[in-house]
Design a protein around this motif. Sequence first.
Motif, mmCIF file in Angstrom:
data_model
loop_
_atom_site.group_PDB
_atom_site.id
_atom_site.type_symbol
_atom_site.label_atom_id
_atom_site.label_comp_id
_atom_site.label_asym_id
_atom_site.label_seq_id
_atom_site.Cartn_x
_atom_site.Cartn_y
_atom_site.Cartn_z
ATOM 1 N N ALA A 182 -0.661 4.551 0.201
ATOM 2 C CA ALA A 182 -1.606 3.547 -0.292
ATOM 3 C C ALA A 182 -0.898 2.565 -1.221
ATOM 4 O O ALA A 182 0.025 2.927 -1.941
ATOM 5 N N THR A 183 -1.333 1.335 -1.174
ATOM 6 C CA THR A 183 -0.839 0.330 -2.112
ATOM 7 C C THR A 183 -1.943 0.056 -3.114
ATOM 8 O O THR A 183 -3.075 0.510 -2.962
ATOM 9 N N ASN A 184 -1.632 -0.695 -4.150
ATOM 10 C CA ASN A 184 -2.626 -0.990 -5.182
ATOM 11 C C ASN A 184 -3.836 -1.711 -4.603
ATOM 12 O O ASN A 184 -4.944 -1.567 -5.103
ATOM 13 N N THR A 185 -3.650 -2.501 -3.555
ATOM 14 C CA THR A 185 -4.777 -3.214 -2.965
ATOM 15 C C THR A 185 -5.645 -2.293 -2.114
ATOM 16 O O THR A 185 -6.790 -2.604 -1.847
ATOM 17 N N ASP A 186 -5.106 -1.127 -1.704
ATOM 18 C CA ASP A 186 -5.872 -0.175 -0.897
ATOM 19 C C ASP A 186 -6.758 0.733 -1.756
ATOM 20 O O ASP A 186 -7.680 1.344 -1.256
ATOM 21 N N ILE A 187 -6.453 0.840 -3.034
ATOM 22 C CA ILE A 187 -7.151 1.777 -3.907
ATOM 23 C C ILE A 187 -8.438 1.133 -4.409
ATOM 24 O O ILE A 187 -8.421 0.056 -4.988
ATOM 25 N N GLN A 188 -9.553 1.803 -4.193
ATOM 26 C CA GLN A 188 -10.845 1.276 -4.607
ATOM 27 C C GLN A 188 -11.135 1.748 -6.030
ATOM 28 O O GLN A 188 -11.011 2.930 -6.343
ATOM 29 N N GLN A 189 -11.520 0.830 -6.885
ATOM 30 C CA GLN A 189 -11.853 1.157 -8.265
ATOM 31 C C GLN A 189 -13.289 1.661 -8.321
ATOM 32 O O GLN A 189 -14.192 1.044 -7.770
ATOM 33 N N VAL A 190 -13.497 2.798 -8.981
ATOM 34 C CA VAL A 190 -14.837 3.358 -9.127
ATOM 35 C C VAL A 190 -15.094 3.651 -10.603
ATOM 36 O O VAL A 190 -14.173 3.818 -11.393
#
Length: 90
Positions: free
Chosen positions: A35-43
């Motif tokens: 995963a890259t930083n753009t793939d990680i969803q912030q919750v």
Amino acid sequence: MFGLVFVVVVFGAIELFGGGSGTSSNTDPAYEEPATNTDIQQVEPVQEYSNWSYSNCDEARAAGAAPVYASEPGYGSHLDRDSDGIGCDV
């Protein structure tokens, strides 16, 4: 004989660790790209415990939770007569 084994081991290690041709195509169907930083969803963080506590030690014992430690859900200072961080320990 030793030289042949050495060559096989070296080329096997190069293939295993991705050296050699410079391309990194993995044909394993179970492989997923990291995963890259753009793939990680912030919750939003989830609150693990609420302000809930057992009404009394009989209730805690009936639930199988006695003794109740200060770091556990269900703990309340009214359950801890000697203020040691352990409720319903007597």
